[in-house]
Write an enzyme that holds these catalytic residues in place. Structure first.
Site: not given
Ligand code: 4NP
Length: 163
Positions: A12, A18, A131
């Protein structure tokens, strides 16, 4: 001779919401089905912001509600240096897939998390695992539900493809 282990990386953006959930759900389902010896599962983010961090507390909480312990997760980044370690990289959304392609990952190694759900015939038609980072708790509930189903479909496909 025993079958070689399939090395699977769930990908991800941040590796805190995720993909750590996908990893722990895959390990759990594989254990339950007695096929864990066939796989090595990890997860990683395309971004570097959270390297070394724990999973998001909301992912830890939803995992815990389903009896899974995500407290030991330590976020890592997928890079051009470690990308060749994997047989398959499983993208949560189309942006993750595009980033992996841009890194030079061979197209055939990249799968979409939801591409083996019912009635999907083309990788481009796969729905994304949305997300949940900027939303509320419900986004994490939805992500868990989606991942629980899509992981089952993915493992079925991999077992069929690698009998
Ligand atoms: P992930 O979610 O990709 O599912 O781990 C996110 C975690 C952090 C960020 C964006 C999405 N961020 O912008 O820091």
């Amino acid at each position: 001779m025993s079958k070689p282990t399939l090395r699977i990386l769930f990908v991800c953006l941040g590796n805190i919401c995720r993909s750590p959930l996908a990893e722990i759900i895959a390990k759990h389902i594989a254990n339950e089905r007695n096929i864990s010896q066939l796989f090595h599962f990890e997860s990683a983010g395309t971004g570097d912001w959270h390297i070394g961090a724990q999973a998001d507390p909301r992912s830890i909480a939803i995992a815990q509600q389903h009896g899974l312990d995500l407290k030991k997760h330590c976020a890592q980044q997928v890079t051009t240096h470690n990308v060749h370690h994997w047989d398959y990289l499983i993208a949560m959304d189309h942006e993750n897939r595009i980033n992996l392609l841009a890194m030079g990952v061979p197209k055939h190694k990249i799968l979409m998390m939801r591409q083996f759900e019912e009635n999907i015939h083309d990788i481009n038609d796969a729905q994304t695992v949305s997300d949940p980072y900027y939303g509320g708790e419900n986004g994490f509930k939805d992500a868990y539900k989606v991942l629980n189903h899509s992981t089952t479909c993915l493992l079925d496909e991999l077992l069929e493809k690698h009998p």
